[in-house]
Design an enzyme around this catalytic site. Structure first.
Site, PDB file in Angstrom:
ATOM      1  N   ASP A 105       0.837  -1.186   0.000  1.00 62.98           N
ATOM      2  CA  ASP A 105       0.000   0.000   0.000  1.00 62.98           C
ATOM      3  C   ASP A 105       0.869   1.232   0.000  1.00 62.98           C
ATOM      4  O   ASP A 105       2.075   1.172   0.225  1.00 62.98           O
ATOM      5  CB  ASP A 105      -0.962   0.010   1.176  1.00 62.98           C
ATOM      6  CG  ASP A 105      -2.360   0.403   0.736  1.00 62.98           C
ATOM      7  OD1 ASP A 105      -2.469   1.329  -0.083  1.00 62.98           O
ATOM      8  OD2 ASP A 105      -3.327  -0.221   1.188  1.00 62.98           O
ATOM      9  N   THR A 106       0.249   2.353  -0.254  1.00 58.73           N
ATOM     10  CA  THR A 106       0.953   3.619  -0.394  1.00 58.73           C
ATOM     11  C   THR A 106      -0.103   4.720  -0.442  1.00 58.73           C
ATOM     12  O   THR A 106      -1.271   4.447  -0.187  1.00 58.73           O
ATOM     13  CB  THR A 106       1.818   3.600  -1.672  1.00 58.73           C
ATOM     14  OG1 THR A 106       2.526   4.817  -1.769  1.00 58.73           O
ATOM     15  CG2 THR A 106       0.974   3.429  -2.912  1.00 58.73           C
ATOM     16  N   VAL A 107       0.300   5.937  -0.762  1.00 61.62           N
ATOM     17  CA  VAL A 107      -0.682   6.982  -1.017  1.00 61.62           C
ATOM     18  C   VAL A 107      -0.388   7.638  -2.349  1.00 61.62           C
ATOM     19  O   VAL A 107       0.756   7.877  -2.714  1.00 61.62           O
ATOM     20  CB  VAL A 107      -0.726   8.060   0.094  1.00 61.62           C
ATOM     21  CG1 VAL A 107      -1.149   7.449   1.420  1.00 61.62           C
ATOM     22  CG2 VAL A 107       0.595   8.788   0.233  1.00 61.62           C
TER      23      VAL A 107
END
Length: 539
Positions: free
Chosen positions: A360-362
């Protein structure tokens, strides 16, 4: 082909947002509002992107932060298209032999059988975020770094209520955090916060304030850099203070292709942008977007395109300063690969490290009335990265080194100073002469798969921005299976199975999270991921 599928069946909870002055789309409402406030206060899209990213470091700390890397694709108000990379490399002491010995010491395996750990101190590479934030606002913004970071400092010190999806993701820290400092920084009496529970991160606030006041040098040199290196080395890692001091961001030339007449821009190696471009090119060769939206043929040919792009990318993409990378995004190569696609699922291995598992990340997107359009991505890779938190600072260090190989014959083998195969790919698309979209789909190796599907929804099927994100997704997985959401039309999954796909139904959280901001003339529109907590807000 069905050019305009019934959009209501996607169960959208949102409409596409429209505005004239500016728009921010991201995965957490407080971060979105901070970006909009930056625009209202005179900042441009670059200022708002950094402000939003910094707030996300606080309110979504398992996904992003100053212990990770940052990248951008953008179109400026002057009409320039550019790419920005702020990504560190492996420590100077990180040779295959040294890492194998350290892994063997920690796990008891024979050094020749060791593989890169997925987390822990040996997976830590040099973080690029702090200098990336500073360089971007200095070169393209209109406000100071201190102004950009002020909202993040305030939320860290004063507190914020945790949103629902983020609360669920935060729970991974309960098992991951075992070292001194980590549990105290990010857990409440050993547990993760509940939705709506107010959390303060005072140590992170102090660190962000230090960087805001003294600049990014405070992170890469001096006492804080020494603490970062000491924390990693005390836990068996290889990062040294000199590794931090030598880091600088860079501007690179984006790579691009055309799909259905639109120009699509991606980041070049060491990022996986070529995977998205190759998949788009193969899909266009196969006319995958020419089938009815609900047909098994559509999903089959897009998935087969993606399989081949992943196979090639995971074998060849690495730091181009260490190894030549073939022209995977060329139309001629796509034609060769398309010729290998049949009516049944092909047996195509991923090959190499960094197979498409979870992550995950943004990803955030911003556009302003002046004409700046920015796709910005910021990450510490896995949830809470390496699991190494620098005591008393709130800095969670990324685990990007886990993408390296310990195979001496692999192009992505670990070497001192080398940057790993990198999943982060912001996206930019020119749909017309004065029509630009910043987009992306976060989530590790879901990213090029999301780019392929969202762009097809927009360009092949004419969907509005929000519907393009709402639509059900599929995901090719490391084990060769084809994961799908349970919202596909009745009868589609058995048809895919009859074509030889091993179909598995997975929950929405496995399919990433996208954002889109589009500037078409003097109207700005935006959409946000329904599988996340966020919003798209304009004014």
């Amino acid at each position: 082909m069905d050019p305009n599928p019934d959009l209501d069946r996607f169960d959208s909870r949102r409409s596409t947002a429209y505005a004239r002055n500016g728009m921010v789309a991201t995965s957490q409402p407080l971060a979105t509002q901070a970006g909009v406030a930056a625009l209202r206060e005179g900042g441009n899209a670059f200022d708002a992107a950094v402000t939003t990213a910094a707030v996300l470091n606080v309110v979504e700390p398992m996904s992003t932060g100053i212990g990770g890397d940052a990248f951008a694709l953008y179109r400026t108000a002057d009409g320039d298209v550019g790419a920005f990379r702020s990504c560190g490399g492996a420590p100077a002491e990180a040779t295959i032999g040294t890492v194998r010995e350290r892994v063997a010491e920690r796990s008891g395996v024979d050094p020749t059988a060791a593989s890169m750990p997925g987390a822990g101190p040996l997976a830590v590479t040099v973080p690029g975020t702090a200098r990336g934030w500073e360089r971007l606002v200095e070169d393209h913004g209109t406000r100071s770094l201190a102004a950009a970071l002020d909202p993040a400092v305030e939320y860290a010190r004063e507190g914020f209520p945790v949103s629902e999806v983020i609360a669920d993701m935060w729970a991974t820290g309960e098992a991951l955090f075992t070292e001194e400092g980590a549990r105290e920084e990010y857990l409440l009496d050993g547990r993760s916060p509940e939705p709506g529970e107010v959390v303060t991160l005072p140590d992170l606030g102090e660190t962000l304030d230090t960087i805001a006041t003294a600049g990014a040098d405070a992170f890469y040199e001096g006492a804080l850099a020494d603490r970062i290196a000491e924390t990693v080395r005390d836990r068996g890692g290889l990062l040294a203070a000199d590794d931090l001091a030598g880091f600088e961001p860079e501007y690179v030339d984006p790579v691009s292709t055309t799909y259905r007449g639109a120009e699509v821009y991606e980041l070049p190696p060491n990022n996986q942008g070529l995977v998205a471009l190759e998949a788009l090119n193969i899909a266009e060769e196969l006319d995958a977007g020419g089938y009815d939206y609900d047909s098994a043929e559509r999903v089959h040919y897009f998935a087969e395109s993606l399989k081949r792009a992943f196979h090639d990318g995971h074998h060849y993409i690495t730091d181009p300063e260490f190894e030549d990378v073939p022209a995977l995004g060329s139309n001629a190569y796509a034609a060769e690969r398309a010729a290998t696609v049949g009516e049944r699922a092909g047996s195509v291995s991923i090959g190499g490290p960094g197979a498409p598992g979870d992550g995950d990340t943004v990803l955030l997107t911003v556009a302003d009335e002046a004409g700046n359009v920015v796709s910005f991505i910021n990450s510490i890779f896995g949830n809470f990265g390496s699991g190494v938190v620098v005591p008393g600072t709130g800095i969670t260090l990324q685990n990007r080194g886990s993408s390296f190989s310990l195979d001496p014959d692999h192009p992505n083998r670990i070497e001192p100073g080398k940057r790993p195969f990198h999943t982060l790919i912001p996206g930019l698309c020119r749909l017309g002469d004065d029509d630009w979209a910043a987009f992306g789909v976060m989530g590790g190796y879901m990213q090029p798969q999301g780019h392929l599907q969202v762009l097809s929804n927009l360009l092949d099927y004419g969907m509005p921005l929000q519907a393009a994100l709402d639509a059900p997704r599929w995901r090719y997985r490391e084990d060769g299976s084809l994961a799908v959401e349970d919202r596909f039309p009745d009868g589609l999954l058995p048809k895919l199975a009859r074509r030889g796909h091993e179909v598995v139904v997975r929950p929405p959280g496995d399919f990433g999270g996208g954002q889109i901001t589009r500037l078409d003339g003097d109207v700005i529109s935006g959409a946000t991921e329904p599988r996340k907590d966020g919003t798209a807000t304009g004014f």
